[in-house]
Design an enzyme around this catalytic site. Sequence first.
Site, short mmCIF file in Angstrom:
data_model
loop_
_atom_site.label_atom_id
_atom_site.label_comp_id
_atom_site.label_asym_id
_atom_site.label_seq_id
_atom_site.Cartn_x
_atom_site.Cartn_y
_atom_site.Cartn_z
N SER A 95 0.81 -1.20 0.11
CA SER A 95 -0.01 0.09 0.07
C SER A 95 0.89 1.33 -0.08
O SER A 95 1.74 1.65 -0.95
CB SER A 95 -1.18 0.06 1.18
OG SER A 95 -1.84 0.85 1.12
N ASP A 237 -2.40 7.07 -3.19
CA ASP A 237 -1.18 6.35 -2.38
C ASP A 237 -0.53 5.27 -3.34
O ASP A 237 -1.08 5.18 -4.67
CB ASP A 237 -2.01 5.89 -1.09
CG ASP A 237 -2.55 4.30 -1.23
OD1 ASP A 237 -3.14 4.47 -2.47
OD2 ASP A 237 -2.68 3.67 -0.56
N ASP A 239 -0.81 2.12 -3.85
CA ASP A 239 -1.49 0.98 -4.66
C ASP A 239 -3.04 1.68 -5.33
O ASP A 239 -4.06 0.90 -5.66
CB ASP A 239 -1.76 -0.43 -3.73
CG ASP A 239 -2.69 -0.25 -2.57
OD1 ASP A 239 -2.72 0.89 -1.99
OD2 ASP A 239 -3.19 -1.12 -2.05
N ASP A 241 -5.73 2.82 -3.81
CA ASP A 241 -7.01 2.55 -3.25
C ASP A 241 -7.27 3.93 -2.57
O ASP A 241 -8.57 4.15 -2.32
CB ASP A 241 -7.05 1.40 -2.38
CG ASP A 241 -6.02 1.29 -1.37
OD1 ASP A 241 -5.19 2.43 -1.20
OD2 ASP A 241 -6.56 0.47 -0.40
MG MG Z 1 -3.35 1.78 -0.26
#
Ligand code: MG
Length: 451
Positions: A95, A237, A239, A241
Amino acid sequence: MGRLFGTNGVRGVVNTDFTIDMAAKLAAAAGSVLGKKIALGRDARTSSPMFREAVVSGLLSIGCDVIDFGVLPTPAIQYCLKHLGLDGGLMITASHNPPQFNGIKVFFGDGVEIPRSLEDRIEEIYFAGGPKAAAWNLVGSVEHREVLDIYIESIVNKVDFVKIKEKRFKVAIDPGNGVGALVASIIAQRLGCEVNTINSDLDGRFPGRDSEPRPDNLLGLKTLLKATGSDLGVAFDGDADRSIFLDERGEVLWGDRSFALTAQDFMKNNPGAKVVTPISSSNAIVDVVKKGGGSIHWTRVGSVDVSRAMVENGIMFGGEENGGVMYGIHHPVRDGSMTMALILGIMTEAGRPLSTLVAELPHYSQLKDKITCPNEKKAKLLEALQGKISAPHVETSDGLKLSFPNKSWILIRPSGTEPIFRIYAEAATQHNVEELMRVNKKIIEETLKTL
Ligand code: MG
């Protein structure tokens, strides 16, 4: 038995706390619980190709078939694995963590992170030595599949793209060298926007900025936004999401602002609806949902709890104060690009600049703090505090939340991963929230000394 799963998947420093042996064994344990056909995705970290090989090996060894989606955003694998009717999915990502980290997020066939009960089951199998390997003739197979178009198409179709296109917005995008770079500009362009980007090549060392977008590392995006006269700035961010927005003046809107804005719009279109959010969320959310005749479904802190509550209760909107907005009409998980499309839709509908729309939202002052507390004293401290602090409304589902009549509240919550308590406070004014934090922090510290 140890713990593998944290708040959101398994994470650790590469080749130290998170190794290829662990990844292979974890993938096998997860595969044995999820089913036969498993989607696999990875972010752009330098160690992700290495973990990809380990995860594929683990899955094949127990007879799972791997459908490898390649490098893509976390919400893209989540949406596509459900869309294609697969049994589950694994995403190799850490992440927003620094580049030396990596990890795995595990999804169920519904494309949402697995519930805590399934995490426990996977850990049990893992610590018991892993699942039984398949006979040679039952080992699984791998295929590659391009899915980004499926994901992009779904997002574009969830907003009024014809109307948005007419506005010809200018958008400045900063994916932070993460996987948002693969989809965000394309989606904005499909919505008729003129797009300018910074940090838009994939680079797992994150040379542009930390992969956690914060007001202090978005100065590059702000400069780009100003230089291009953009209507909106968007940062993702690692990744993708989560997304954080800048208004047309370059002011960074913290996640609770974009969450409140999108929740308000959802209530306008779905009067009386329920919205899911953790108990750490602002009263601004409560206000906009109540104004729309709806109600809040509260959960523990953590995006997985929010997503799972949405699925279990058929609720179509949820979110967190950190910029994770979940639009169930697309898919009930955090999705940075979906949020960007929703905000463009809101700007189109309102016909006013983003700064004005945000200024019209209810506003509260917030503070976050933490105190150190050894893990073995956490439960005792919570128990002792219940006797010392009183409030008209006390909530104990996740730490201790005290709510007062003037809409102020304080939440004291043990961290699941570190020897600390996190303290969140909110009040109508800055002065009140500082006072609330000061008084209660002192009580907590004094109580801790007596244990
Ligand atoms: Mg994330």
